[in-house]
Design a protein around this motif. Structure first.
Motif, PDB file in Angstrom:
ATOM      1  N   ASN A 254       0.857  -1.188   0.000  1.00 21.14           N
ATOM      2  CA  ASN A 254       0.000   0.000   0.000  1.00 21.14           C
ATOM      3  C   ASN A 254       0.890   1.234   0.000  1.00 21.14           C
ATOM      4  O   ASN A 254       1.954   1.223   0.611  1.00 21.14           O
ATOM      5  N   TYR A 255       0.445   2.277  -0.658  1.00 21.39           N
ATOM      6  CA  TYR A 255       1.216   3.528  -0.673  1.00 21.39           C
ATOM      7  C   TYR A 255       0.320   4.660  -0.197  1.00 21.39           C
ATOM      8  O   TYR A 255      -0.839   4.743  -0.611  1.00 21.39           O
ATOM      9  N   THR A 256       0.865   5.509   0.655  1.00 21.76           N
ATOM     10  CA  THR A 256       0.179   6.763   0.953  1.00 21.76           C
ATOM     11  C   THR A 256       1.040   7.858   0.355  1.00 21.76           C
ATOM     12  O   THR A 256       2.172   8.091   0.784  1.00 21.76           O
ATOM     13  N   PHE A 257       0.517   8.486  -0.677  1.00 17.61           N
ATOM     14  CA  PHE A 257       1.283   9.449  -1.457  1.00 17.61           C
ATOM     15  C   PHE A 257       1.154  10.845  -0.863  1.00 17.61           C
ATOM     16  O   PHE A 257       0.092  11.230  -0.385  1.00 17.61           O
ATOM     17  N   LYS A 258       2.245  11.595  -0.932  1.00 19.81           N
ATOM     18  CA  LYS A 258       2.186  13.012  -0.595  1.00 19.81           C
ATOM     19  C   LYS A 258       3.322  13.738  -1.296  1.00 19.81           C
ATOM     20  O   LYS A 258       4.161  13.103  -1.941  1.00 19.81           O
ATOM     21  N   LEU A 259       3.329  15.055  -1.188  1.00 20.66           N
ATOM     22  CA  LEU A 259       4.416  15.823  -1.787  1.00 20.66           C
ATOM     23  C   LEU A 259       5.393  16.213  -0.698  1.00 20.66           C
ATOM     24  O   LEU A 259       5.003  16.496   0.439  1.00 20.66           O
ATOM     25  N   SER A 260       6.677  16.236  -1.065  1.00 20.65           N
ATOM     26  CA  SER A 260       7.710  16.446  -0.045  1.00 20.65           C
ATOM     27  C   SER A 260       7.635  17.840   0.566  1.00 20.65           C
ATOM     28  O   SER A 260       8.115  18.057   1.669  1.00 20.65           O
ATOM     29  N   ASN A 261       7.037  18.812  -0.145  1.00 18.04           N
ATOM     30  CA  ASN A 261       6.895  20.158   0.443  1.00 18.04           C
ATOM     31  C   ASN A 261       5.548  20.318   1.131  1.00 18.04           C
ATOM     32  O   ASN A 261       5.163  21.438   1.481  1.00 18.04           O
ATOM     33  N   ASN A 262       4.834  19.222   1.291  1.00 21.56           N
ATOM     34  CA  ASN A 262       3.522  19.218   1.944  1.00 21.56           C
ATOM     35  C   ASN A 262       2.447  20.001   1.217  1.00 21.56           C
ATOM     36  O   ASN A 262       1.370  20.241   1.760  1.00 21.56           O
ATOM     37  N   GLN A 263       2.750  20.398   0.002  1.00 27.22           N
ATOM     38  CA  GLN A 263       1.761  21.114  -0.801  1.00 27.22           C
ATOM     39  C   GLN A 263       0.564  20.192  -1.036  1.00 27.22           C
ATOM     40  O   GLN A 263       0.712  18.981  -1.165  1.00 27.22           O
ATOM     41  N   SER A 264      -0.610  20.792  -1.118  1.00 23.20           N
ATOM     42  CA  SER A 264      -1.782  19.968  -1.413  1.00 23.20           C
ATOM     43  C   SER A 264      -1.883  19.744  -2.917  1.00 23.20           C
ATOM     44  O   SER A 264      -1.222  20.417  -3.717  1.00 23.20           O
ATOM     45  N   PHE A 265      -2.680  18.785  -3.265  1.00 25.73           N
ATOM     46  CA  PHE A 265      -2.961  18.509  -4.676  1.00 25.73           C
ATOM     47  C   PHE A 265      -4.444  18.203  -4.765  1.00 25.73           C
ATOM     48  O   PHE A 265      -5.127  18.084  -3.745  1.00 25.73           O
ATOM     49  N   GLN A 266      -4.933  18.091  -5.984  1.00 29.23           N
ATOM     50  CA  GLN A 266      -6.340  17.776  -6.150  1.00 29.23           C
ATOM     51  C   GLN A 266      -6.505  16.374  -6.692  1.00 29.23           C
ATOM     52  O   GLN A 266      -5.852  16.014  -7.673  1.00 29.23           O
ATOM     53  N   GLN A 267      -7.367  15.606  -6.052  1.00 23.05           N
ATOM     54  CA  GLN A 267      -7.734  14.337  -6.677  1.00 23.05           C
ATOM     55  C   GLN A 267      -8.953  14.623  -7.542  1.00 23.05           C
ATOM     56  O   GLN A 267      -9.969  15.132  -7.061  1.00 23.05           O
ATOM     57  N   VAL A 268      -8.847  14.290  -8.819  1.00 27.67           N
ATOM     58  CA  VAL A 268      -9.943  14.604  -9.742  1.00 27.67           C
ATOM     59  C   VAL A 268     -10.689  13.357 -10.181  1.00 27.67           C
ATOM     60  O   VAL A 268     -11.813  13.447 -10.671  1.00 27.67           O
ATOM     61  N   ALA A 269     -10.073  12.189 -10.048  1.00 29.81           N
ATOM     62  CA  ALA A 269     -10.763  10.964 -10.461  1.00 29.81           C
ATOM     63  C   ALA A 269     -10.372   9.831  -9.544  1.00 29.81           C
ATOM     64  O   ALA A 269      -9.274   9.803  -8.979  1.00 29.81           O
ATOM     65  N   SER A 270     -11.295   8.881  -9.406  1.00 30.20           N
ATOM     66  CA  SER A 270     -11.014   7.648  -8.666  1.00 30.20           C
ATOM     67  C   SER A 270     -11.012   6.495  -9.666  1.00 30.20           C
ATOM     68  O   SER A 270     -10.948   6.732 -10.880  1.00 30.20           O
ATOM     69  N   ASP A 271     -11.104   5.263  -9.196  1.00 28.24           N
ATOM     70  CA  ASP A 271     -10.984   4.096 -10.076  1.00 28.24           C
ATOM     71  C   ASP A 271     -11.793   4.213 -11.371  1.00 28.24           C
ATOM     72  O   ASP A 271     -11.310   3.919 -12.455  1.00 28.24           O
ATOM     73  N   GLY A 272     -13.072   4.621 -11.215  1.00 28.85           N
ATOM     74  CA  GLY A 272     -13.995   4.522 -12.354  1.00 28.85           C
ATOM     75  C   GLY A 272     -14.230   5.818 -13.088  1.00 28.85           C
ATOM     76  O   GLY A 272     -15.085   5.870 -13.964  1.00 28.85           O
ATOM     77  N   GLY A 273     -13.487   6.870 -12.760  1.00 35.84           N
ATOM     78  CA  GLY A 273     -13.645   8.110 -13.508  1.00 35.84           C
ATOM     79  C   GLY A 273     -13.665   9.339 -12.617  1.00 35.84           C
ATOM     80  O   GLY A 273     -13.306   9.292 -11.443  1.00 35.84           O
ATOM     81  N   LEU A 274     -14.092  10.457 -13.222  1.00 36.65           N
ATOM     82  CA  LEU A 274     -14.028  11.760 -12.561  1.00 36.65           C
ATOM     83  C   LEU A 274     -14.906  11.818 -11.313  1.00 36.65           C
ATOM     84  O   LEU A 274     -16.003  11.265 -11.289  1.00 36.65           O
ATOM     85  N   LEU A 275     -14.405  12.513 -10.315  1.00 37.72           N
ATOM     86  CA  LEU A 275     -15.209  12.821  -9.128  1.00 37.72           C
ATOM     87  C   LEU A 275     -16.105  14.011  -9.478  1.00 37.72           C
ATOM     88  O   LEU A 275     -15.784  14.790 -10.383  1.00 37.72           O
ATOM     89  N   ASN A 276     -17.191  14.151  -8.754  1.00 33.37           N
ATOM     90  CA  ASN A 276     -18.089  15.293  -9.017  1.00 33.37           C
ATOM     91  C   ASN A 276     -17.339  16.615  -8.931  1.00 33.37           C
ATOM     92  O   ASN A 276     -17.523  17.504  -9.746  1.00 33.37           O
TER      93      ASN A 276
END
Ligand code: C2O
Ligand code: CU
Ligand code: CU
Length: 491
Positions: free
Chosen positions: A272-294
């Protein structure tokens, strides 16, 4: 966290029992322990002791390889034709060394197959391996007889054609083999490819420029830098200390100062991986397994268990040229250092929204649970509802087009238990609740795999659009191979 609490509780339990009884075997008080007794492959106390295979940092010395796009054989109106060949080969993963690998239309891994919603797709499947295999389309809505489960074996040297209509929204899916008892080995040796579903809408991102797939895998190589699955396999899921992304050792990714979409696939056997950025900057998750999130979901951390995907957008306009930013895991392991160029993009890209917003109707919210799934055990003793996979047994039936509520329970054992990523073929489901609560926003899109911590109970709304026999299983590939799989017949 929960895992440690459970672990402590279990240990207390053992101590208490040990103090007042030495007859644990007969008591089986909460049916918590698998009684067959064979724990020889893992130590008793550290039965799930996988966390002790640390992953090595990426040094960033090699630019990330980008898989090629699979070319069509031909196109006739709405019909497109492709060929996918599973083959053996040699790949230079380490400088100057040839490693024996498997791949699709390549020596290692595979191309990206881009399909459009509404197309009729014909794929010629060729098995050029020395062993039997199947071609499974993970996340694709497709009839059971074309889904590539363990029943759809293609013998070495043989081929088969499948046809299906693409009926789902844009998404990042993948394909991999699924032969009974041999999935883990074949994936380990390199069989995995991506399938992108697209639709009519223009995508503001460009493949290979600011839209990159990341197939994240961990492997162990022997002294000769070969993949020797039999030598390193672990019945609870094989982990390796060597990270490969798209088959690249020590990868780095060069990006411009713009928004960049990464399509993450956890293609590992069990890590399992828990991903993050080394500068702690946030990112946007736009899609999950089956496609775009609302709506895009703002995150600083994101966990993916085996087979899960997420599309994330990182805003590199916030990062200065040559600033040291990396994709890391929550424990600080460097996965992918970024090389940020000063080239700015002209447009601030806005991510698309799904054509049809994802909602769960009141009617479905109120539905009773009609299928209960209990995930249990470890090593060779993994089961679903107390049973191991039997290709000749249908475990459930469901009507095509009808939504049912499934309850999935990850039943803890005396060791606490472990995360099981639960996957269903031929469908994209919606998560109704996890432990009675509304799921986090990034789990409110379409999913084909849901990760359950020990003790977790999730309710999901499942609908099949096509008929046939479909597998559901734990996506720790060794658990799947060890029989943590069942089948449902959709009529
Ligand atoms: Cu990736 Cu049976 O699935
Ligand atoms: Cu699948
Ligand atoms: Cu499992």
């Amino acid at each position: 966290m929960k895992r440690y609490i459970l672990m402590t509780l279990s240990l207390t339990f053992i101590i208490v029992l040990g103090a007042c009884s030495n007859n644990l075997g007969n008591m089986n008080p909460f049916d918590m322990m698998d009684s067959s007794g064979d724990r020889s492959e893992g130590s008793m106390m550290m039965g799930h002791g996988h966390s002790d295979v640390p992953l090595q940092h990426s040094t960033g010395e090699n630019e990330l390889k980008i898989p090629p796009i699979l070319q069509k054989d031909k196109e006739e109106g709405n019909d497109v034709y492709y060929t996918i060949e599973a083959q053996k080969g040699q790949t230079e993963i380490f400088d100057g060394i040839q490693t024996k690998t498997l791949g699709y239309n390549a020596s290692f891994l595979g191309p990206v197959m881009k399909l459009k919603k509404g197309q009729t797709v014909h794929i010629k499947l060729i098995n050029s391996l020395d062993e039997e295999t199947t071609f499974h389309w993970h996340g694709l809505i497709i009839a059971g007889d074309a889904d590539g489960g363990p029943h759809d074996v293609i013998q070495p040297g043989e081929e088969k054609e499948i046809t299906f209509v693409v009926q789902q929204e844009r998404a990042t899916l993948w394909f991999h083999p699924h032969p009974k008892g041999k999935t883990a080995k074949q994936v380990f040796e390199g069989l995995a490819g991506l399938m992108y579903i697209e639709d009519g809408m223009d995508d503001p991102y460009v493949y290979g420029e600011n839209d990159f797939p990341l197939i994240i895998q961990d492997r162990t190589f022997n002294d000769q830098k070969q993949l020797d699955y039999e030598a390193v396999k672990n019945a609870d899921g094989t982990m390796g200390e060597t990270l490969l992304i798209n088959g690249t050792l020590n990868p780095r990714l060069t990006v411009n100062q713009e928004k960049v979409r990464l399509r993450l696939l956890n293609g590992s056997n069990m890590r399992n991986y828990t991903f993050k950025l080394s500068n702690n900057q946030s990112f946007q998750q736009v899609a999950s397994d089956g496609g775009l999130l609302n709506e895009p979901v703002e995150l600083t951390e994101l966990q993916l268990t085996p087979s899960e995907r997420a599309e994330i957008v990182i805003d590199f306009t916030k990062i200065k040229e040559n600033e040291d930013v990396k994709l890391i895991t929550d424990d600080g392991t460097v996965l992918l250092p970024f090389q940020v160029n000063d080239k700015e993009s002209k447009v601030q890209k806005e991510m698309l929204k799904p054509e049809n917003p994802i909602t769960i109707s009141d009617e479905i919210m109120k539905k009773e649970v009609s299928k209960e799934i209990v995930l249990f055990g470890m090593m060779h003793h993994v089961t679903i509802n107390g049973k191991k996979f039997d290709p000749n047994r249908i475990d459930f039936t469901q009507k095509k087009g009808e939504t049912e509520v499934w309850e999935i329970y990850n039943k803890p054992d005396m060791m606490g238990g472990m995360i099981h990523p639960f996957h269903i073929h031929g469908t994209q489901f919606k998560v109704i609740s996890i432990n009675g609560e509304e799921p986090p926003e990034n789990l409110q899109g379409y999913k084909d795999t849901i990760a359950l911590d020990p003790g977790d109970k999730a309710k999901i709304a499942v609908k099949f659009e096509e008929k046939g026999v479909f597998m559901y299983h734990c996506h720790i590939l060794e658990h799947e191979d060890n029989g943590m799989m069942g089948q449902i017949k959709v009529e």
